[in-house]
Design a protein around this motif. Structure first.
Motif, PDB file in Angstrom:
ATOM      1  N   ARG A  70     -71.142 -56.504  26.950  1.00 54.33           N
ATOM      2  CA  ARG A  70     -71.800 -57.797  27.068  1.00 54.33           C
ATOM      3  C   ARG A  70     -73.602 -57.701  27.468  1.00 54.33           C
ATOM      4  N   GLN A  71     -73.555 -57.804  28.400  1.00 57.19           N
ATOM      5  CA  GLN A  71     -75.208 -57.693  29.034  1.00 57.19           C
ATOM      6  C   GLN A  71     -75.816 -57.253  29.037  1.00 57.19           C
ATOM      7  N   THR A 113     -77.826 -56.804  42.705  1.00 58.54           N
ATOM      8  CA  THR A 113     -76.313 -57.309  42.288  1.00 58.54           C
ATOM      9  C   THR A 113     -75.895 -57.579  43.305  1.00 58.54           C
ATOM     10  N   GLU A 123     -67.484 -56.232  28.724  1.00 58.76           N
ATOM     11  CA  GLU A 123     -68.343 -56.509  29.849  1.00 58.76           C
ATOM     12  C   GLU A 123     -70.086 -56.104  29.797  1.00 58.76           C
ATOM     13  N   ALA A 162     -70.312 -55.051  36.341  1.00 60.70           N
ATOM     14  CA  ALA A 162     -71.167 -53.939  35.563  1.00 60.70           C
ATOM     15  C   ALA A 162     -72.698 -54.711  35.492  1.00 60.70           C
ATOM     16  N   ALA A 163     -73.045 -54.932  35.875  1.00 61.81           N
ATOM     17  CA  ALA A 163     -74.849 -56.229  36.497  1.00 61.81           C
ATOM     18  C   ALA A 163     -75.219 -54.475  37.182  1.00 61.81           C
ATOM     19  N   GLY A 191     -61.379 -61.263  37.867  1.00 57.64           N
ATOM     20  CA  GLY A 191     -62.145 -61.589  36.971  1.00 57.64           C
ATOM     21  C   GLY A 191     -61.480 -62.198  35.573  1.00 57.64           C
ATOM     22  N   GLU A 192     -62.469 -63.145  34.268  1.00 56.61           N
ATOM     23  CA  GLU A 192     -61.157 -63.485  33.564  1.00 56.61           C
ATOM     24  C   GLU A 192     -61.255 -62.947  32.608  1.00 56.61           C
ATOM     25  N   ASP A 237     -65.892 -58.233  41.345  1.00 55.57           N
ATOM     26  CA  ASP A 237     -65.679 -59.032  40.243  1.00 55.57           C
ATOM     27  C   ASP A 237     -66.419 -58.134  38.707  1.00 55.57           C
ATOM     28  N   VAL A 238     -65.935 -58.471  37.571  1.00 52.45           N
ATOM     29  CA  VAL A 238     -65.983 -57.579  36.493  1.00 52.45           C
ATOM     30  C   VAL A 238     -67.668 -57.686  36.604  1.00 52.45           C
ATOM     31  N   THR A 239     -68.329 -58.791  36.302  1.00 52.26           N
ATOM     32  CA  THR A 239     -69.912 -59.114  36.192  1.00 52.26           C
ATOM     33  C   THR A 239     -70.564 -58.346  37.196  1.00 52.26           C
ATOM     34  N   ASP A 240     -70.263 -58.829  38.512  1.00 49.95           N
ATOM     35  CA  ASP A 240     -71.051 -58.450  39.135  1.00 49.95           C
ATOM     36  C   ASP A 240     -70.722 -56.678  38.960  1.00 49.95           C
TER      37      ASP A 240
END
Ligand SMILES: NC(=O)c1ccc[n+]([C@@H]2O[C@H](COP(=O)([O-])OP(=O)(O)OC[C@H]3O[C@@H](n4cnc5c(N)ncnc54)[C@H](OP(=O)(O)O)[C@@H]3O)[C@@H](O)[C@H]2O)c1
Length: 270
Positions: free
Chosen positions: A18-19, A259, A15, A187-188, A153-154, A182-185
């Motif tokens: 990806r970001q 974030t 992740e 990672a950000a 997360g997914e 959450d994995v997106t939070d």
């Protein structure tokens, strides 16, 4: 700016990559046993237990910053020694280091843990993560140690475990509290920390403390699965010596970072 993500084949590492790719930045990602599935990442194989190989790769890539995620739950040489090798090699090339740590460094207690509390590990994985922190801090006092909790997360193995427990194939502890993120939070937040000079331990987890069994019920509600199927147990019942209640107080991170670290109730129900 070149970012090196060590463990780019892992859940968080993927992740982060990806970001970074989405932001149009250069990223080199390492793997050990699995492929890195993020287009746009320059991929290299590296074993963190091999100190010479780690030093050689960093000397070749010369990253400006390194995000270090690798661990193996039951392998001290990866989790502790590997973290030290990465920190040493990053310091040699003058790279900013964001090291991923864990709430597992704590013994567990009813009150929340603040950022700079010393580790009190009570099981081998927690001890290895604590040893990694000590090594990283000694090698590079400027590194930030991101103490996080269950990553959801997914594609999360924590969520898969909940689905397995809802199908009766696994059991979730009712006596272990954590603060899922959450994995997106996460990672950000990690990428914001790459661009900062925050040093030392920093709690980066969600604001909601839930038991693993409560997480299972939230997964049931969000996926339309029958909560009655949830199989539960307690670590006490199984005679396991694991941290029970570990609440990370992430208010310092919430104030430092743009974030927003969302709670698991918002993530799964809202
Ligand atoms: N997941 C959670 O709920 C959770 C909770 C608290 C803290 N954390 C911390 O957060 C970080 C990321 O967790 P995650 O769930 O994203 O981990 P993960 O998906 O299990 O990924 C682990 C990574 O470590 C790599 N690795 C394993 N052995 C290696 C070796 N010998 N040399 C080099 N790389 C090696 C793996 O590479 P291959 O797959 O290619 O072998 C993979 O990229 C970890 O530091 C963990 O301690 C996670």
């Amino acid at each position: 700016m070149t970012l090196l993500v060590v463990g780019a084949s892992g859940f968080l590492g993927r992740e982060v990559c990806r970001q970074v790719v989405a932001a149009g930045r250069r990223v080199v990602g390492t793997y050990f046993g699995s492929a890195v599935a993020v287009p746009g990442v320059q991929v290299r194989r590296m074993d963190v237990t091999d100190r010479s190989a780690v030093r050689a790769l960093l000397a070749e890539v010369r990253p400006d910053a390194v995000v270090a995620t690798p661990y193996r739950y039951d392998d001290w040489s990866v989790t502790a020694d590997g973290a030290a090798h990465v920190a040493y090699a990053a310091a040699e090339v003058g790279a900013r280091l964001v090291h991923l740590s864990s709430d597992a460094v704590h013994a567990g207690r009813p009150t929340p843990y603040l950022d700079d509390e010393a580790p009190t590990p009570i099981f081998p994985y927690g001890a290895a993560k604590a040893a990694a922190e000590t090594a990283v801090r000694a090698i590079d006092p400027g590194a930030v140690l991101v103490r996080t909790s269950l990553i959801v997360g997914e594609g999360s193995k924590q969520i898969q475990l909940c689905r397995d427990a809802l199908a009766g194939r696994a059991a979730l502890f009712t006596d272990e509290l954590r603060c899922p993120v959450d994995v997106t939070d996460l990672a950000a937040a990690v990428l914001e920390l790459v661009d900062s000079d925050v040093a030392g331990p920093l709690n980066v987890a969600g604001p909601d403390a839930v038991s693993r069994a409560e997480l299972g019920l939230l997964v049931a509600a969000s996926s339309g699965l029958d909560p009655a199927g949830l199989k539960t147990t307690t670590s006490a019942e199984l005679g396991l010596h694991r941290p029970a209640e570990v609440r990370l107080d992430s208010s310092r991170a919430a104030g430092l970072l743009r974030t927003r670290l969302r709670g698991v109730t918002e993530l799964l129900i809202a």
